[in-house]
Design an enzyme around this catalytic site. Structure first.
Site, PDB file in Angstrom:
ATOM      1  N   LYS A 202       0.848  -1.190   0.000  1.00  0.00           N
ATOM      2  CA  LYS A 202       0.000   0.000   0.000  1.00  0.00           C
ATOM      3  C   LYS A 202       0.883   1.239   0.000  1.00  0.00           C
ATOM      4  O   LYS A 202       1.697   1.437   0.898  1.00  0.00           O
ATOM      5  CB  LYS A 202      -0.892  -0.031   1.236  1.00  0.00           C
ATOM      6  CG  LYS A 202      -1.745   1.208   1.382  1.00  0.00           C
ATOM      7  CD  LYS A 202      -2.762   1.032   2.480  1.00  0.00           C
ATOM      8  CE  LYS A 202      -3.505   2.321   2.723  1.00  0.00           C
ATOM      9  NZ  LYS A 202      -4.480   2.202   3.809  1.00  0.00           N
TER      10      LYS A 202
ATOM     11  N   LYS B  89      -2.275  -1.517  -3.853  1.00  0.00           N
ATOM     12  CA  LYS B  89      -3.124  -0.335  -3.818  1.00  0.00           C
ATOM     13  C   LYS B  89      -2.305   0.927  -3.957  1.00  0.00           C
ATOM     14  O   LYS B  89      -1.273   1.012  -3.300  1.00  0.00           O
ATOM     15  CB  LYS B  89      -3.835  -0.366  -2.458  1.00  0.00           C
ATOM     16  CG  LYS B  89      -4.728   0.771  -2.163  1.00  0.00           C
ATOM     17  CD  LYS B  89      -5.307   0.575  -0.789  1.00  0.00           C
ATOM     18  CE  LYS B  89      -6.069   1.825  -0.423  1.00  0.00           C
ATOM     19  NZ  LYS B  89      -6.392   1.872   0.956  1.00  0.00           N
TER      20      LYS B  89
HETATM   21  C1  PBG Z   1      -7.459   2.957   5.848  1.00  0.00           C
HETATM   22  C2  PBG Z   1      -7.694   2.932   4.389  1.00  0.00           C
HETATM   23  C3  PBG Z   1      -7.520   3.947   3.439  1.00  0.00           C
HETATM   24  C4  PBG Z   1      -8.012   3.467   2.234  1.00  0.00           C
HETATM   25  C5  PBG Z   1      -8.429   2.161   2.475  1.00  0.00           C
HETATM   26  N1  PBG Z   1      -8.197   1.846   3.797  1.00  0.00           N
HETATM   27  C6  PBG Z   1      -7.056   5.342   3.584  1.00  0.00           C
HETATM   28  C7  PBG Z   1      -5.660   5.682   3.838  1.00  0.00           C
HETATM   29  O1  PBG Z   1      -4.781   4.846   3.961  1.00  0.00           O
HETATM   30  O2  PBG Z   1      -5.443   6.874   3.960  1.00  0.00           O
HETATM   31  C8  PBG Z   1      -8.087   4.233   0.952  1.00  0.00           C
HETATM   32  C9  PBG Z   1      -9.159   3.814   0.032  1.00  0.00           C
HETATM   33  C10 PBG Z   1      -9.468   4.732  -1.074  1.00  0.00           C
HETATM   34  O3  PBG Z   1      -8.847   5.776  -1.300  1.00  0.00           O
HETATM   35  O4  PBG Z   1     -10.410   4.388  -1.788  1.00  0.00           O
HETATM   36  N2  PBG Z   1      -6.132   3.044   6.216  1.00  0.00           N
END
Ligand code: PBG
Length: 324
Positions: A192, A245
């Site tokens: 991520k 992601k």
């Molecule tokens: C929680 C999380 C996030 C997303 C999914 N789980 C936000 C982040 O890390 O700031 C992002 C999902 C999206 O942008 O659609 N940590």
């Protein structure tokens, strides 16, 4: 003599026969935001068509998801009360836990995935507890494991840690097993990135960090080998599936990870990707359906077994109608 190869594109039927990538509704996962309250159906300003639901209105959208034949829903909780440690994340009667109980009671066949992170629950908006101005890894991991157990007890079939703390997959696996939840699977957001494409999500979940950013725990967009390392470590710790992601800007990472792990790999087409397409379509600059279908095909072609997308419901319809 050189034989000129035929291109196999002459008719739709031939194109269909030789297609290398096919989408199915069952590979799609739909993210849903659940907040406290009653009678809430609140559209997100930066994500037209996406809502915040309260536990009592949630069945409306779950019914659509169940009817669409998608792979599952991914639930995010937005509590009224946020504190330093994010205690509502693992509260037995927390908003996401109640949502999961409702979902499992009313739609037992719909796969429920719980996003496991603290950022929607902490007053400072970071993904864990703080020591000074940085996130303290190990105490956070304990709270994430507690959160995962409480979600699984509330009915989540799969828990999806999205926090990016080190060692959390192993800790979650042991905590689930100790609680007798040996069948609950772990979908790890192993790869991520610290991405600006999450902007609309943070508004939706009211989870923007109140200071600093997430670069101390999320990955640097410049790196790909680090992503492979993260994925391999998570599989070793017990991840049953891996997520990469964001989606489209990271196809190379998706492909690289897919080639190195043998567990299913998912791609999360994030909020900013959704908002870009919606904004362009609203202006008449892009054909929404065609762009959404093409984007999903590209994710699948690059290696995604699972596609998490805010377009999941319409995409499932388009797939069924033979348009994707
Ligand atoms: C929680 C999380 C996030 C997303 C999914 N789980 C936000 C982040 O890390 O700031 C992002 C999902 C999206 O942008 O659609 N940590």
């Amino acid at each position: 003599m050189i034989v000129r190869p035929r291109r196999l594109r002459r008719t739709a039927a031939i194109r269909d026969m030789v297609r290398e990538t096919r989408l199915a509704a069952s590979m799609l996962v739909y993210p849903i935001f659940v907040r406290e309250g009653r009678g809430v159906v609140e559209e997100l300003s930066a994500m037209p068509g996406q809502m915040r639901w309260s536990p009592d209105t949630l069945p409306r959208i779950l019914e659509r998801a169940a009817g669409a034949g998608i792979g599952g829903v991914l639930l995010f909780g937005i509590p009224d009360h946020k504190d330093e440690t994010g205690s509502q994340a693992w509260a037995e009667d927390g908003v996401v836990q109640r949502a999961m109980r409702t979902a499992k009671r009313e739609f037992p066949d719909l796969t429920v995935i719980g996003d496991v992170c603290l950022c929607e629950y902490t007053s400072h908006g970071h993904c864990g507890v703080l020591k000074g101005t940085t996130v303290d890894n190990d105490p956070t991991v304990e709270l994430l494991a507690r959160t995962a157990v409480s979600q699984a007890q509330a009915g989540a079939d799969i828990v999806a840690p999205s926090d990016m703390m080190d060692g959390r997959v192993g800790a979650i696996r042991s905590a689930l097993d100790d609680a007798g939840l040996t069948e609950t699977a772990i979908l790890s957001y192993a790869v991520k990135y610290a991405s600006a494409f999450y902007g609309p999500f943070r508004e939706a979940a009211q989870s923007a960090p109140s200071f600093g950013d997430r670069r101390g725990y999320q990955m640097d967009p410049c790196n790909v080998r680090e992503g492979i390392r993260e994925a391999l470590l998570d599989v070793e710790e017990g991840a049953d599936m891996i997520l990469v992601k964001p989606g489209l800007p990271y196809l190379d990472v998706l492909r690289a990870v897919k080639e190195r792990v043998s567990v299913p790999v998912g791609s999360y087409s994030v909020s900013g990707e959704y908002s870009m397409i919606k904004a362009a379509a609203a202006n008449g600059w892009l054909d929404e359906r065609r762009v959404v279908c093409e984007s999903a095909v590209c994710l699948a072609r690059a290696g995604a077994d699972i596609v998490v997308t805010y377009f999941a419901l319409s995409l499932a319809d388009w797939i069924r109608e033979g348009l994707a």
